[in-house]
Every structure is written in C-alpha cells, then in structure tokens.
Design an enzyme around this catalytic site. Sequence first.
Site, PDB file in Angstrom:
ATOM      1  N   HIS A 178       0.872  -1.374   0.122  1.00 23.98           N
ATOM      2  CA  HIS A 178       0.122   0.029   0.077  1.00 23.98           C
ATOM      3  C   HIS A 178       0.821   1.334  -0.100  1.00 23.98           C
ATOM      4  O   HIS A 178       0.214   2.249  -0.183  1.00 23.98           O
ATOM      5  CB  HIS A 178      -0.936   0.255   1.305  1.00 23.98           C
ATOM      6  CG  HIS A 178      -1.976  -1.126   1.185  1.00 23.98           C
ATOM      7  ND1 HIS A 178      -2.750  -1.347   0.137  1.00 23.98           N
ATOM      8  CD2 HIS A 178      -2.313  -1.962   2.115  1.00 23.98           C
ATOM      9  CE1 HIS A 178      -3.723  -2.051   0.467  1.00 23.98           C
ATOM     10  NE2 HIS A 178      -3.335  -2.896   1.765  1.00 23.98           N
TER      11      HIS A 178
ATOM     12  N   HIS B 186      -5.995  -7.198  -0.545  1.00 27.79           N
ATOM     13  CA  HIS B 186      -6.297  -5.666  -0.745  1.00 27.79           C
ATOM     14  C   HIS B 186      -5.649  -5.257  -2.010  1.00 27.79           C
ATOM     15  O   HIS B 186      -4.580  -5.936  -2.391  1.00 27.79           O
ATOM     16  CB  HIS B 186      -5.889  -4.989   0.495  1.00 27.79           C
ATOM     17  CG  HIS B 186      -6.267  -5.366   1.746  1.00 27.79           C
ATOM     18  ND1 HIS B 186      -5.840  -5.989   2.659  1.00 27.79           N
ATOM     19  CD2 HIS B 186      -7.574  -4.665   2.183  1.00 27.79           C
ATOM     20  CE1 HIS B 186      -6.612  -6.200   3.494  1.00 27.79           C
ATOM     21  NE2 HIS B 186      -7.581  -5.548   3.363  1.00 27.79           N
TER      22      HIS B 186
ATOM     23  N   ASP C 223      -4.158 -12.732   3.401  1.00 28.13           N
ATOM     24  CA  ASP C 223      -5.566 -12.321   3.834  1.00 28.13           C
ATOM     25  C   ASP C 223      -6.786 -12.746   3.141  1.00 28.13           C
ATOM     26  O   ASP C 223      -7.908 -12.236   3.112  1.00 28.13           O
ATOM     27  CB  ASP C 223      -5.392 -10.862   4.393  1.00 28.13           C
ATOM     28  CG  ASP C 223      -4.821 -10.059   3.130  1.00 28.13           C
ATOM     29  OD1 ASP C 223      -4.533 -10.613   2.533  1.00 28.13           O
ATOM     30  OD2 ASP C 223      -4.484  -8.828   3.404  1.00 28.13           O
TER      31      ASP C 223
ATOM     32  N   ASP D 287      -2.564 -10.560  -2.227  1.00 34.47           N
ATOM     33  CA  ASP D 287      -3.008 -10.109  -0.987  1.00 34.47           C
ATOM     34  C   ASP D 287      -4.438  -9.630  -1.330  1.00 34.47           C
ATOM     35  O   ASP D 287      -4.992  -9.272  -2.608  1.00 34.47           O
ATOM     36  CB  ASP D 287      -2.301  -8.800  -0.497  1.00 34.47           C
ATOM     37  CG  ASP D 287      -2.825  -8.337   0.891  1.00 34.47           C
ATOM     38  OD1 ASP D 287      -2.038  -8.673   1.646  1.00 34.47           O
ATOM     39  OD2 ASP D 287      -3.785  -7.482   0.756  1.00 34.47           O
TER      40      ASP D 287
HETATM   41  N1  Q9C Z   1      -9.658  -2.847  11.239  1.00 29.27           N
HETATM   42  C1  Q9C Z   1      -2.431  -5.006   4.139  1.00 29.27           C
HETATM   43  O1  Q9C Z   1      -3.194  -5.983   4.233  1.00 29.27           O
HETATM   44  N2  Q9C Z   1      -7.880  -1.200   7.035  1.00 29.27           N
HETATM   45  N3  Q9C Z   1      -2.960  -4.124   4.583  1.00 29.27           N
HETATM   46  C2  Q9C Z   1      -7.767  -1.208   8.576  1.00 29.27           C
HETATM   47  C3  Q9C Z   1      -8.541  -2.391  10.700  1.00 29.27           C
HETATM   48  C4  Q9C Z   1      -6.737  -1.510   6.465  1.00 29.27           C
HETATM   49  C5  Q9C Z   1      -4.358  -4.062   5.055  1.00 29.27           C
HETATM   50  C6  Q9C Z   1      -8.892  -1.897   9.276  1.00 29.27           C
HETATM   51  C7  Q9C Z   1      -6.345  -2.895   5.773  1.00 29.27           C
HETATM   52  C8  Q9C Z   1      -4.865  -2.646   5.347  1.00 29.27           C
HETATM   53  C9  Q9C Z   1      -1.059  -5.150   3.906  1.00 29.27           C
HETATM   54 ZN    ZN Z   2      -4.015  -7.021   2.714  1.00 29.21          ZN
END
Ligand code: Q9C
Ligand code: ZN
Length: 759
Positions: A156, A198, A289, A196
Amino acid sequence: MAGESSGKKCGDGDGKVAGKSQRKVGLVYDETMCKHDTPDGEVDVECPDRIRVIWKKLQLAGVTQRCVVLGGSKAEDKHLKLVHTKKHVNLVRSISTKRKDSRRNKIASQFNSIYLNGGSSEAAYLAAGSVVNVAEKVAEGELDCGFAIVRPPGHHAEADEAMGFCLFNNVAVAASYLLNERPDLGVKKILIVDWDIHHGNGTQKMFWKDPRVLIFSVHRYDDGSFYPFGDDGNYNMVGEGPGEGFNINVPWEQGGCGDADYFAAWDHILIPVTKEFNPDIILLSAGFDAAIGDPLGGCCVTPYGYSVMLKKLMEFAQGKIVLALEGGYNLESMAKSSLACVQVLLDDKPVQCSSGTYPLESTRHLIQAVRKRLCVYWPSLAEELSWKLVDQKTPTPVGHLSSCLPFPSSLFVGRESVVSGARTEGPNLTVLPSLEPRSTSHILPHSHLSVTKKRKAPASGSTSSRRFSELEDVIVEKVLPSFQEELTGMEFEDRIAFGKESSFKAIVMFDHLAQENRELRYKISAASDALMASNEKLKNLSAERNSADALLREVEELKSLLAARDGELEAKRKELKAKDKELEARLMLVGAREDEMRGLRAKIESLLRERNEGVAKAERLDKELQEDRPRSRLENDDTDMDSEDEDIETLSQKFKKDINLVFEKFRKDTELFIGELKKEREHAITAAVITTRYQVCRKWKSQGTLSGELKFAAEVYSKLRSLVEEHGKSHIYPCVEMYEEAWKEFVGPRHHPTVTVKT
Ligand code: Q9C
Ligand code: ZN
C-alpha cells in the site's frame, strides 16, 4: 538483528534429496521485525506474532533446515529512493529517533491505518532490504527462489505516503533495484503478482508508466468500497503511456471468493499473459488475507489453493520467484498457507491442478470483462473462453482442512468429503486467534458457536441450511459433551487455548461448508444456465431448420416455374417457326401473283394491239372499197353506161353483202378469239396457282407427299402444252415458260410426268 539466521544456513551438500537436485530456497526471517508494534500495547491485526507464527510453523514442519535461511538486511536509502521520495524516506528513518510516542503518534495519525513505535523504522528498513536481498540472490542465481517473511508489509505504501500498515513498498523497491541498479543481472522484465486481498495501490502507482514491470493484482474491490477504497483497483486501470496494458487488476465484486475463483483468474488471465510477457523474474506480494478464516479478507482460499497458484507461477522465469509477505491476519490460516507455499518452493508437493470447486458466477463475468479490457495488449486474452463447468469433478481438498476439525469427522453422517483421521493436532498447539472483533457473519448464517440449542430456524427448503442445523445438532449433542470430557482435568490456561483453537477450527470448518454450499448453488445455476443455453440453441436450430425447409420449398417452386416457362418458351419458338414458314410461303405466293399480273398486263396489251390492228385493217379495207366504187363506175360510163351502171349497182350491193359477211365473220372470229383468250387467261391463272403450289411442294419434297401434287402439275402442264400447240408461240403466256423451266429444272429429271401432247 540477525535473529535466528546465524548458523542456520544450509550448505550446498544439504541440497540433495534422494539423488534429485534440491531447489535452493531462500528464507528470510528476522525477529527484529517483530519490534514494530503498536506504541501502547494495544492489539492490532498487523501484529508481531504474524511472522513468528509462520516461522514456528515452518520450523515445526521441518522445512527451514532444508532452506537457505537468511537474516534480515537493511535497505539502503538510495535504493528506497528509487521508488520513494526523499522526504518519505527521511520521515520513516526519523521515526525511531523520536523520543516520545506522542511524536510518532502524530506522524502516524497523518496516515491511514498506520501505527508507529520505536521499532518501526528498523523493521521497515529490514523488510524492504530483505526483499531486495533475496530478490538479488535469486536474480544472480545464487538461490532458485525465496520467501521473505517480513513486516511491516509494503504494497500500500506510495512514493510519498505510508498507509494500510505499510511504510516502505518492499516489493517495489526490490523490483526497481534489479531494473535500475543491477543491469549486470540481465533482469529486463519483472512480473509482480499481488494476491493479497487488498489492492496493491502503491505498487500500481510506482510502475504506472513502466512497461518493464507487469503488475497483476487480484483483490476485493466491492465496487470501490473495500480497502484501500476508490477506483484505483478497478480493471480499467491498465497503466499509461509506455506502461499501458502492463497493469492488470482483477477486482472481486464481493467476499467469499475461493480457490476456484483464483484458479479461474490464473488460468484465464494471469497465466496466458505471463506466457506472453515472459518475465525474467517474478516478485510475489504474498499476503495471506484472502485465506480461509481471515478476519479482514472474508474469502476462503485454502493452503492448497495457494500452493497451486504458486506452482503455476513457478513454470515461468525459470522458476525465479520471490515471495514477500504482505497481509494475512488469521495466524493459523496464514501459517498453513505459508507452509504450503514453502513446500511448493522446495518441490516437495506434487500439486493437483483441479480443485473440484467452481468459480462464482460473478467471477466468470468479471474474468470476461477483464479479458475484454486487456486483450488489446495481450492477444491470448482475445481467444474464446471455454468454461469446463459441470464435467470436472475432483474431491474438494479437505486434506488441509481436516486438521482444522476439532472433533472426529466420523461424527458427520453422510458427508463423503471429510477424510478420516480426525483431530490431527492436539490442543497444545499455539493457536493465537486475533483479538480484533472478528467479522465472520459474512460467511456464517448464524452464531454457530452458541451453546444453547435455541437458534433461528433455517431457511426452509435450503439443503445447505438444513445441513448447518444438523451440524449444530451434532455439535451440541456429541461434540460439546466430548469437549467437556477433554476439558476436565485441564489447567485453566490450557482450557482457554483449547477453547480458542476449537473455535478457530470450527470457524474454518464452517467457512469450508459455506464455500461448499456456494459451490453447490453455483453448480446448480451453471447447470441451469447450460440447460437454458442448450434450450436456446435447440430453439435456434429448429428455427434454422424451418427456414432452411422453407427455402428449399421456394427453390422447388422456382424450379417448376422455370420448367413451365421453358415449355412455354419452346411452344412459342415452335409457333414462331411455323409463322416464319407461313410467311415464307406467303411471300412466294405474292411473288408468283406479281409475275402473273405482269403476264396478264402483257397479254392485255398484245390483245389491244391485235384489236387495233384489226380495226385499222378494217378501216383501210373500207376506204379501199369506197375508192374502188367510183373508179369502176367511171369505167362503165365510158363503155356501156346503162348496163354498166346497173352492173355496178348490183356488184356494189353484192360486194356490200360480201363485205358484210366477211366483216361479220371477222367479228365472230374476233369474238371467238377473245373468248379463247379469256379461257387462256383462266388457264394461265390456274397455271400460276399451280406453279406456286408446285414451288411450295418442291420445298416439301423431303416429306414425300408430292405425288398428288405432281399429278396435278402434270395435268396442268399438258393443258398448257396443248394451248401452246393451238395458239402458237406468240400466245405463250410467260407463266407457262416459267413453269416449264421450273418443271424441267426440278421435277423433270427426277419424275417426268407422262404427258400426251397433241400435234
Ligand atoms: N480494522 C494489508 O493487508 N484496514 N493491509 C484497517 C482495521 C486497512 C491491509 C482496518 C487494511 C490494510 C497489507
Ligand atoms: Zn491485505
């Protein structure tokens, strides 16, 4: 900072297994990266235990000893600056120099989903540097492939922005390092695969216009409402300028995607494009994830699924592939998936390539859309897709999941797919479920861990719901009592651990059931799709046949019409021929008539001449007579006047009488002669007619019906001959001559008529 790396490196001699050359797999693990944590001891999903649990799992499985284990290495600023701004690098470096947490918190608060503590800078430098290090060794050929188990994650992070737990973009730094700092290694094309859950927004932006880096990111998109939100992850984001077509996004419309969906994206998008792109090395943003049980991802990729995806990528770039850990927040699930990947890197696992699951219907549509959008750049995406839907059925890979079951599978009645050998792992295993409130309601129909039997009635008619409720019965009636048994005599801590593990395993199992349920529903919809399609086809076919029949009938009609026309035409032609003949005959007749007329005119002229001559002769004789009378009277007066006068008188009267007689006779003769001429004229007319008829007959000679005609002609001929005898040549009617000539010419030599000529 070396962590466990020291003294754990494998020598070359260890790389032999059963005489087969063992792949050299690099593994990076460094405890130092666990120092990055929340400043206040709060628990975050992106926790230090993430990499610890993976490392433990690999050790326990005995694979670390067979890999080349590397400690972390810090990134150099100049390498970080290949993709990040100077400002950003300075900012991250400065974090650890801050003396108070509040300073760091202030920095962190400027970013989205970022926490910072005293260890954050070092961890960030190690994460980036370690990926660079493994990538460099793989590119050099010192290693075949590798896995950097690093944190904080990276995908990210943008040029001037930390976000989504990421500080430096580890994979992007490594890619840029190989391309720009190590031309000697000959790495000209890099494929970055980001599985991933995301979207890898940072990586996308950094190579947006760079055709040397092909980026493939598959992630939840949910129409822009899934982290990192916005449009960047959509499939219409294909890159720009020279990089156009070198950025591929596969944006899932919702959660719940599993192995089959990922395999479909692999088989129908990533693999064909990779074949065409032919990378020199592959960097894998390996977040876990999307794994089954992940609290953030809401998807259900199994360890088996990950191993298949990795195996397929290892077919390219001579197997040069580097995994860098990104997300993944269900520790157990992530650890299992990581192990499965390392086993594939070591070439331990023969991996089946069919999962027996089916992609979501939305996946099919999405893949079609992505292919359509990108086929301009990757011709292989333009080919017709074939979805082998209903015909391939292999067992669901429950092998990986069986260990997730907290109770003997024999408890399940009528479930064929569950393998025997229950509870493969005891309750002593460290299972650390995330403490973050887990949102599993997207997969599970109701609170499945509730102990009470009171629960919502399942949707009526749904077999899957019924199955869930049956399972709950099983849990309440059999599993829980067995738990009770196990729990008795256990220490409190162990009870807690056992409870946690059991609940996780139950979640995993229910996830799997939910997935199976989705697959079943999808299969039904696919089958009904296929049925409808084949119905449609049948309809089209019969319509086509009908129209073909109609066409055939039309052709038949046209044919018969044509035949009728042909007949008509033939008749008309015959008619015309007859008319032609008639005309010819008429023309001949006219010709003959004309000849006849000419003859008649000539004859009338000759008759007139003759009459005039006769009249003139008569007048001359009359005059002579009147001149002779006075002269004789004078002679009588001279000698014997009286007697002579008397004699002259009587003589004169006698002569007058004689003259009258002669004249009368001449008149009669002339009349007779004229009558004869009239008769002759009639004959001539007859002769002309006959001549004409003869000439007509002459044309018919081939028909052999001439005898009657010939006879008649012969009669006429003989009549004419007698006329000629009677009246002499001067009276010969021209037609006769013509007739005679014709006779001689055509009939005479062949069939001379017997003619009796009066002499
Ligand atoms: N409750 C990666 O998987 N959202 N990043 C946060 C937390 C952000 C994920 C919500 C998720 C970022 C590298
Ligand atoms: Zn992620």
